[in-house]
Structure formats: structure tokens, C-alpha cells
Scaffold this active site. Sequence first.
Site: not given
Ligand code: NAD
Ligand code: MLT
Length: 526
Positions: A231, A260, A278
Site C-alpha cells: 500500500r 492514486e 497498482h
Molecule cells: P495478509 O493479511 O495475509 O498479511 C499481512 C501481514 O502483515 C500479516 O502477517 C500481519 O501479521 C502483518 N502485519 C500487520 N501489521 C504489521 C506490522 N505493523 N508490522 C509487521 N507486520 C505486520 O495480507 P496479504 O494478502 O499478504 O496482503 C498484504 C498487502 O498487500 C496488503 O496491504 C494488501 O492490501 C496488499 N495487496 C496489494 C495488491 C496490489 O495490487 N498491489 C494486491 C494484493 C494485496
Molecule cells: C488488493 O488489496 O487486493 C489489491 O489492492 C488489488 C486490487 O484490488 O487492485
Amino acid sequence: MRILVCDGLHEQGVKIFEKAEGIEVEVHEHLEAPDLLERIEGFEGVVLRSRSQINREVLERASCLRVIGRAGIGVDNIDIEAATQQGILVMNTPGANAMAAAEHTLALMLALARHIAQADQSMRAYKWEKKKFMGTELYNHTLGIVGLGRIGSIVANRASDMKMRVLAYDPYISTDVAAKLGVELASLDELFRESDFISLHTPLTKETRDLLDEPAFRKMKPGMRIINCARGGIIDEAALYDAIKQGIVAGAALDVFSKEPPVDNPLLALPQIIATPHLAASSEQAQINVATAIAEQMVDYLLNGVIKNAVNMPSISPQIIERIRPYMLLAERLGRFLSQYFQGNVKRLRVAYGGDLRDLELAPVTNAAQKGFLEWVLAEEVNMVNAPVIMSSRGIELDVATTSEVRGYTGLITLSAVTDKGEFHVAGTVFPEPQCRIVQIDEYRMEAPLEGRMLLITNFDRPGVIGFIGSTLGSFQVNIADMHLSRVRDKGTAICLVTVDNPVPPKALQALREHENIIETAVIEV
Ligand code: NAD
Ligand code: MLT
């Protein structure tokens, strides 16, 4: 029921809505805030991805809304608190795009290490700049992963396969889980000091906002590289700009930005930055996964009450819901009964589960008890989603316990209200029909149906009272459907729970209370 898709959705997800009986879907590629505000009224469900914002203002206009579906994982574009207060379920699709996001992270890490994007641009200008784009290997280098969740774990696994040393900072992961992934857990400072690459995989929270700020960059190895596919906002972008200028950060690959799409973001002018819009979840497979998952979940919730992947409610699978549904109904009715029975100012609601119930998923049953307890007395809408928040906003504490007390019943739920006037208890069970039965009111034991409109009379255990109750109700044309008695011999008092077919007029209650042996009367509807 109407569903509004406001950020586009893969057609396979849209088809699931279209096929569901009683559901209509309206699809928009993107609704800007004013259009969303204008359109949202009248929809029971809304689906969004990362672009649209569901804030308090939008929710205030959404009087019919029951469920918000995030086709993806991050819910930072939804005001969860406001949704919960309004009793709106928020669900997402954890894991459905994890592989896509992890692979994008790896692609960016490799691209950063070998200057792929910059070399590509140079080639298009017919330059041949071999020296300029000297790269570095991942092999034997250290990757620091912040957030070892679904995506972080896949990245860790793939990076270990490429023989990188993987460190991770995640306070919410045990050392055992980390060890199984071949990852060393480290403090944030150790990770900053030792990593050649840092990849971010946490949600954006109060704790993680600006996690990579100026003091953090000062601790890092000069020449390190950063990947952010989580994020925008986890990195302080101004601090990153300075760290690149100072040579601390040799390169950064950014898929996400604090604003964004970015506008006038100075980072995008730096040659050390590579950027994608993104895009991490934008694989054909991930888009099908998130679209079908959210559509199935929302349809299942709206049509069958099944809750999966809710971020403001415990999940209830179809198998579990089948087993606990009768107990949810019992808990709700006991809650309603108790709220019309207790006296004084309530401080705490206690829920105790006995018998087979102890082995079940009980969180939804507890929510149902809280809903029943509150809904009778509040003007605002109370449901399974907002009941716990309303309880705590009113300062009512909740205690949940399991007990060995079962008294021969398969499952027993006891609800107690602790007030400034004492403790008030009701207990119930479910008979196979299924039928909710009330089996205890304070110290009085009985076995009566828990349904409909009831009259609860407390009296001295003396002859003539029951006859008087029957004749008085009859004289007011109140038909008795069922009558159950219980007494505490030592105290010399008894209760009489009468299920009635029609409302009990106030004058009938007054007439009952005038009898010298009747102590109290209460009309209770469940
Ligand atoms: P998830 O919930 O499986 O994992 C997140 C992890 O972060 C957890 O293990 C949690 O314990 C840890 N965490 C929370 N707070 C923390 C802190 N202060 N310090 C260290 N660790 C901490 O989530 P995920 O599915 O692995 O997604 C991770 C991130 O990726 C999210 O922000 C999600 O929105 C983002 N994401 C982005 C895209 C994109 O298109 N760019 C796509 C999918 C997910
Ligand atoms: C997500 O949080 O799953 C990602 O931001 C992917 C998206 O929805 O674009």
C-alpha cells in the site's frame, strides 16, 4: 435485491450475480465519488476494487445496504467503523490474488536488480548502454520482508528457492511458522540494517503508516533496494526521495502510491524508480478469482445468511450455519427475553455455553444473543454485525464462558444480565423439532416453549393464584396458549409463564397485580 458494481468486475463474477434468483446487478467500470453518492441509495450490495471509496458520507446515503464486497484484500478504501455501526457486513477475498501479487513483487525485484525497465527505455532510443545498466544478483543477497502474511510468505518461499537469505519482520507470526518457511524472524532495525532488498507486505494501518520514514532510511545499508506492492502510505514518499538522492536507496519499485493515480509525484522523475499502476493483482487468473469469490460470497450471504471472509463479523460456513442456526435463534430469543426481564442499569451481559455447544463455533451465537438483548430497547437498527459495537459504545461489557453445566440437555445457553440491582438469568435449550425452550428463569426451573408473546407472573405460592390468573385473563378475552409453573419451595414463591394468543391489555395486568398473592407481572415478547 440490487447489487452495484462500482469498479468493474470480471464477467465471470457478474454472471454469478445475474444467475442468482432475486438478484439484479448494475455494473460500472468506475464511479467517481459524486456519482457513487448519487447512485448508492436502493442497493443492498456494493462491490468495489481499490479505486472507489466507501466513506461515511456514502454510507449515510445507503439506507438499504447490507453488504460491501471488496474484490481483493485491502479494505482501506472502506470506512469499516461506519459500516459496522450501520450493521453493514464488509467482506473481502483474502488470498484470491496473493499469487499474482507475489509474482509481481518478484518480477519487480528482478527488474530492479537488473535495471530491466531502464534498459528497455534506453534500447527504444537505440542506445546500447551495457555499462550503465550493470546489475546485481539476488543469489546470496538478503531480502527483508515486512509482513509475512499470504503474499509475504509466497515471496519468502520463492526468494529462498533463489537462494536468497530471507529475513522477516512480523510481530504476529510465530518463530515456528517462520522456520517452516525457511525465514529468520528479525527486529525491524535488524531487517533495515541487514537487507539488500526490502519488500513490504503489510496492510496500511496506524502502525504501518510511514513505516519507512527518514529515521528508517538512515538505518539501511547504502545501495539497498525497495519493493512496495502493498500500500502507498507505508513509505513516506518524501523521505524515499531524499534517501535515493543521498545514495542510501539504489532503486525502488513501486506498484502503489500515497495518492492514486499519482499527480506530480517527484519520485516518478527519478531514474532509480520503476513503477507500475497498482498492477500487482492484475493477472487474468487473479481477477477471475477475486470476482467469482466475492460474487459467490455476497450471493450466499444475501440469500442464505452464510458469512465468509467478513472483516467485521466472524465467518459462518454453510456446514456450521446448519448446526448453529437453531442456537442462534435460541440465543437471540433469550437475549430478547432477558432485556425485557432484568431490572436496574445493566453493566455486563454474560453468555455461558454448556453441553455439545462447547465444541461449536460460537461467535455468531454470541452476536445473536447481543442482537436480541439490544434490539428490543433501541430505536436504531441492531443486527448481528453492529450489535457488539453498540454494546461496547453503551459501556456494556461482554463475558463469554463455557460451562460443564448441562442438566441433561444436549446444549444449554445461559444469559445473565449483571446490573446495579443484582444478577438476572435465563437459560434455554433447543429440542429436536427444532424448538426453542426456556428452561430456567433465575432460580426457577421449567421447560416451556420460548416463542411469541408471554406473560411472566411472580407470585406467592398459595392456593387460588393460578385459577385467578386464568379467570382474569379470560375476562379480558386473552386466550392462554400454554402455561408453565415453577416454584422455589423454601422461598415460598413461584412463577407462572403464560403464552398468550393475543395482547394483554394494561387493565388486565393491573387487575392481576391487585391480587394480594401476585408480586410482579411482565409482558415479554420474543
Ligand atoms: P495478509 O493479511 O495475509 O498479511 C499481512 C501481514 O502483515 C500479516 O502477517 C500481519 O501479521 C502483518 N502485519 C500487520 N501489521 C504489521 C506490522 N505493523 N508490522 C509487521 N507486520 C505486520 O495480507 P496479504 O494478502 O499478504 O496482503 C498484504 C498487502 O498487500 C496488503 O496491504 C494488501 O492490501 C496488499 N495487496 C496489494 C495488491 C496490489 O495490487 N498491489 C494486491 C494484493 C494485496
Ligand atoms: C488488493 O488489496 O487486493 C489489491 O489492492 C488489488 C486490487 O484490488 O487492485
